[in-house]
Design an enzyme around this catalytic site. Structure first.
Site, PDB file in Angstrom:
ATOM      1  N   HIS A   1       0.819  -1.222   0.000  1.00  0.00           N
ATOM      2  CA  HIS A   1       0.000   0.000   0.000  1.00  0.00           C
ATOM      3  C   HIS A   1       0.847   1.264   0.000  1.00  0.00           C
ATOM      4  O   HIS A   1       0.331   2.344  -0.251  1.00  0.00           O
ATOM      5  CB  HIS A   1      -0.936   0.005   1.209  1.00  0.00           C
ATOM      6  CG  HIS A   1      -2.035  -1.024   1.087  1.00  0.00           C
ATOM      7  ND1 HIS A   1      -3.350  -0.699   0.887  1.00  0.00           N
ATOM      8  CD2 HIS A   1      -1.996  -2.370   1.109  1.00  0.00           C
ATOM      9  CE1 HIS A   1      -4.081  -1.793   0.801  1.00  0.00           C
ATOM     10  NE2 HIS A   1      -3.286  -2.836   0.939  1.00  0.00           N
TER      11      HIS A   1
ATOM     12  N   ASP B   1       3.705   9.430  -0.835  1.00  0.00           N
ATOM     13  CA  ASP B   1       2.512   8.687  -0.437  1.00  0.00           C
ATOM     14  C   ASP B   1       2.265   7.562  -1.434  1.00  0.00           C
ATOM     15  O   ASP B   1       2.463   7.765  -2.645  1.00  0.00           O
ATOM     16  CB  ASP B   1       1.296   9.639  -0.440  1.00  0.00           C
ATOM     17  CG  ASP B   1       0.306   9.286   0.647  1.00  0.00           C
ATOM     18  OD1 ASP B   1       0.232   8.098   1.022  1.00  0.00           O
ATOM     19  OD2 ASP B   1      -0.412  10.190   1.115  1.00  0.00           O
TER      20      ASP B   1
HETATM   21  O1  F6P Z   1      -0.058   1.262   4.595  1.00  0.00           O
HETATM   22  C1  F6P Z   1      -0.785   2.372   4.682  1.00  0.00           C
HETATM   23  C2  F6P Z   1      -1.750   2.293   5.845  1.00  0.00           C
HETATM   24  O2  F6P Z   1      -2.181   0.990   6.085  1.00  0.00           O
HETATM   25  C3  F6P Z   1      -2.923   3.190   5.561  1.00  0.00           C
HETATM   26  O3  F6P Z   1      -3.900   2.536   4.835  1.00  0.00           O
HETATM   27  C4  F6P Z   1      -3.347   3.628   6.906  1.00  0.00           C
HETATM   28  O4  F6P Z   1      -3.763   4.949   6.869  1.00  0.00           O
HETATM   29  C5  F6P Z   1      -2.111   3.516   7.735  1.00  0.00           C
HETATM   30  O5  F6P Z   1      -1.170   2.773   7.028  1.00  0.00           O
HETATM   31  C6  F6P Z   1      -2.444   2.915   9.069  1.00  0.00           C
HETATM   32  O6  F6P Z   1      -1.359   2.768   9.858  1.00  0.00           O
HETATM   33  P1  F6P Z   1      -1.428   2.050  11.270  1.00  0.00           P
HETATM   34  O7  F6P Z   1      -2.087   0.714  11.045  1.00  0.00           O
HETATM   35  O8  F6P Z   1      -0.019   1.939  11.683  1.00  0.00           O
HETATM   36  O9  F6P Z   1      -2.253   2.921  12.147  1.00  0.00           O
END
Ligand code: F6P
Length: 499
Positions: free
Chosen positions: A170, A378
Site C-alpha cells: 500500500h 505517499d
Molecule cells: O499502509 C498504509 C496504511 O495501512 C494506511 O492505509 C493507513 O492509513 C495507515 O497505514 C495505518 O497505519 P497504522 O495501522 O499503523 O495505524
C-alpha cells in the site's frame, strides 16, 4: 454456511475461497461504510465463504492465549490473533514503523534499525503463517497486504502451502539505492519472490522493485514483465488503489451532508475554505503545507480574511519520537500563522487534531474551494480521490496535489505541485482560489472520469484476476464480476515454471 470445527473443516474444501491477510482486520459490516479494503474484498469474501486474518488489535501478556480467535460474521471467517507487548514493540512499532515505514517513504534519515525489531517481525510473521496454514483449504486464493507481512508467503510455503499467494504494497517502493540502506534488506525482500503476484500502487513503484530485484536479488526480467530467480517466478505490476465512488458521492450529497455544509457556511461566512485531511505523519508534508499557506497569505495579501484553512489531522503511532516531533512542530506553526495574520473576527488556520466522521469529512470536502493534498511521499492517497468525488459538478473545488503522491500518476489535471517548494504551493493556492468556473469544471470532469474507471472494485478485480492468471490450472476460481471491465491487451506469455 456451516460453523464450528466441523464446519470450518468442510468450508476449507470449498473451491475458490478468498483469504485476505492484513495487519489490521476490519469489521466487514461496520467498516464497509468506511471504504478501503473492507469494500474492496467484502463481496468476494462473502460470496466465497472466505476469511480475513490478522492482528486482533489486542495485546495479551499470556502466551497461552495466543491462539487465533475465529468468528463467523456475515458468512466471512474473521480470524484474529493477539500479540504480546514485546511482539507489538518489535514487529509493529519497531520494524514496521521505525524501519520499513520511513524507508519506503524515502526517509532514510528516520530509519532506526535494531536486530531485535527484525527478529520479532520475523517471529510474528512465522506465528501468523503457522496459524493461517491450519485454516487454509487446498483451493484457497490468498491475498496478503502491506509492509507488515512481507515474509508471509515464504513462511506459508514452509508449511507446504501451494495455493496462489498475492501481495499488495500500500505504500511506495523507493529506488534500489534507498532500499539498500536497510540492514538485512536482502534477507527481507528476497521473500517477496515467494509470492505469485506482487502489486504496487504505481508504475514507478513496480519499476523500482523490478530494478531492485535485478540488481540486488539477481532476478531476471522475462518478456511478460515477470521476475525469475533460480527457483521462483513472480508477476509484478501496478494496480492503483481506488475508492468506492458511489457510496462516497452519496455521503457528500445526503441530508446529513447538507446539514453539515450549512453549519460550516454559517461558521466561515463567504470565505473560501481550503481543506487538508491527513493522518499526523511526517510523510504527509504538513509542516511544509502550513509554511506554504503562511507564504500565500504573505505574498497575496488580498486573500487575508477571505480564506480559511481547515486542517484535520488524526494522530497515530504517538509513542514514537518522530511522530511526537511533527506534532510539536505543527502546533507551533499553527500558532505562528494565526498569531501573525489572525484578526479579531478571523482565524486563518483551524487545526483539528482528531478524527472526524466520514460524513462530516465528505461535507467538508464539498463545502471547500480547494483540497490541499501535498504529501512528501505517499503510496496512493485516497483523500485526493475522495475530494474530487465529493465536489458539486456544477461548481467544483480545485485539487492541489503533490507530484509525490501515487495518485498524481493518473490525476494530472489536478494542480500538480512539488510540496517542498513553498513558493510554488503558495502560487497554486492563489491560482486555485481564483480559478474561473469553466476551468474548474473541465479539470474536475477529467479527474472524476479517471477515478470512476479506477475505483475500488476495479482495483480488487484487476489484482485477483491477475493472481488467478498467474497460476493457470489451479483448483479454485473466484466469482469475480468482469462484465464492466475494459478489455485488456493480450500479454506475452512466458513458459510455465513450477513453483
Ligand atoms: O499502509 C498504509 C496504511 O495501512 C494506511 O492505509 C493507513 O492509513 C495507515 O497505514 C495505518 O497505519 P497504522 O495501522 O499503523 O495505524
Amino acid at each position: 454456511m456451516v460453523t464450528g470445527k466441523t464446519g470450518i473443516r468442510k468450508d476449507r474444501e470449498r473451491a475458490g475461497r478468498l483469504v485476505v491477510v492484513s495487519n489490521r482486520v476490519a469489521d466487514p459490516k461496520r467498516d464497509r461504510k468506511a471504504g478501503g479494503l473492507a469494500v474492496a474484498v467484502g463481496e468476494t469474501l462473502e460470496a466465497t465463504g472466505g476469511g480475513w486474518f490478522g492482528w486482533s488489535g489486542e495485546v495479551t501478556p499470556d502466551a497461552h492465549k495466543l491462539k487465533p480467535v475465529i468468528r463467523l460474521v456475515d458468512g466471512i471467517y474473521i480470524v484474529t490473533i493477539d500479540l504480546t507487548s514485546e511482539e507489538l514493540d518489535g514487529y509493529y512499532f519497531g520494524f514496521s514503523n521505525q524501519c520499513l515505514w520511513p524507508l519506503l517513504h524515502y526517509r532514510v534519515d528516520l530509519v532506526h534499525f535494531e536486530q531485535k525489531y527484525y527478529d520479532k517481525y520475523k517471529i510474528v510473521n512465522r506465528r501468523f503463517a503457522s496459524a493461517l496454514a491450519k485454516f487454509l483449504g487446498p483451493n484457497d486464493i490468498i491475498w496478503i497486504h502491506d509492509l507488515h507481512l512481507i515474509p508471509m508467503a515464504a513462511e506459508l510455503r514452509q508449511h507446504r502451502c501451494k495455493q496462489p499467494i498475492g501481495f499488495f504494497l500500500h505504500v511506495p517502493f523507493p529506488p534500489p539505492e534507498v532500499v539498500a540502506t536497510l540492514p538485512r534488506h536482502h534477507d527481507l525482500f528476497k521473500d517477496l519472490m515467494a509470492y505469485d503476484l506482487l502489486g504496487f500502487q504505481t508504475q514507478r513503484d513496480a519499476r523500482c522493485f523490478r530494478t531492485y530485484a535485478m540488481q540486488e536479488l539477481g532476478a531476471k526480467r522475462l518478456e511478460d514483465g515477470s521476475l525469475e530467480t533460480a527457483d521462483r517466478r513472480v508477476q509484478c505490476d501496478a494496480f492503483p488503489a481506488g475508492i468506492d465512488v458511489d457510496s462516497f458521492a452519496e455521503l457528500s450529497t445526503n441530508a446529513e451532508a447538507r446539514k453539515q455544509i450549512a453549519f460550516l457556511r454559517e461558521s466561515i461566512g463567504k470565505r473560501a475554505l481550503v481543506v487538508g485531511v491527513d493522518r499526523l505523519d511526517y510523510s504527509k508534508g504538513l509542516t511544509q503545507r502550513l509554511t506554504a499557506y503562511g507564504e500565500f497569505l504573505r505574498r497575496y495579501p488580498e486573500n487575508r480574511n477571505k480564506v480559511v484553512l481547515m486542517q484535520v489531522t488524526p494522530p497515530s503511532r504517538e509513542t514514537l519520537e518522530s511522530y511526537a516531533r511533527i506534532r510539536r512542530e505543527l502546533d507551533r506553526l499553527e500558532g505562528a500563522i494565526n498569531g501573525e495574520f489572525g484578526e479579531m473576527n478571523w482565524t486563518p488556520v483551524r487545526y483539528l487534531r482528531r478524527a472526524i466522521s466520514r460524513s462530516r469529512l465528505a461535507a467538508l470536502y464539498r463545502a471547500s474551494r480547494v483540497g490541499l493534498v501535498t504529501p512528501l511521499r505517499d503510496g496512493m492517497n485516497l483523500v485526493a480521490k475522495e475530494y474530487v468525488v465529493a465536489q458539486d459538478e456544477s461548481d467544483p473545488g480545485v485539487l492541489i496535489l503533490s507530484r509525490f503522491a501515487g495518485a498524481a500518476e493518473s490525476m494530472g489535471r489536478a494542480l500538480i505541485v512539488n510540496p517542498y517548494d513553498v513558493e510554488q504551493v503558495a502560487y497554486a493556492l492563489q491560482m486555485a482560489i481564483h480559478m474561473p468556473l469553466e476551468e474548474r469544471r473541465e479539470r474536475h470532469q477529467a479527474l472524476l472520469a479517471t477515478i470512476k474507471k479506477e475505483d475500488v472494485h476495479a482495483w480488487s478485480r484487476a489484482f485477483l484476476t491477475r493472481l488467478q492468471e498467474a497460476r493457470p490450472g489451479f483448483g479454485g476460481t473466484l466469482p469475480l464480476d468482469r462484465s464492466n471491465e475494459p478489455s485488456r491487451p493480450a500479454r506475452k506469455k512466458a513458459p510455465p515454471k513450477a513453483s
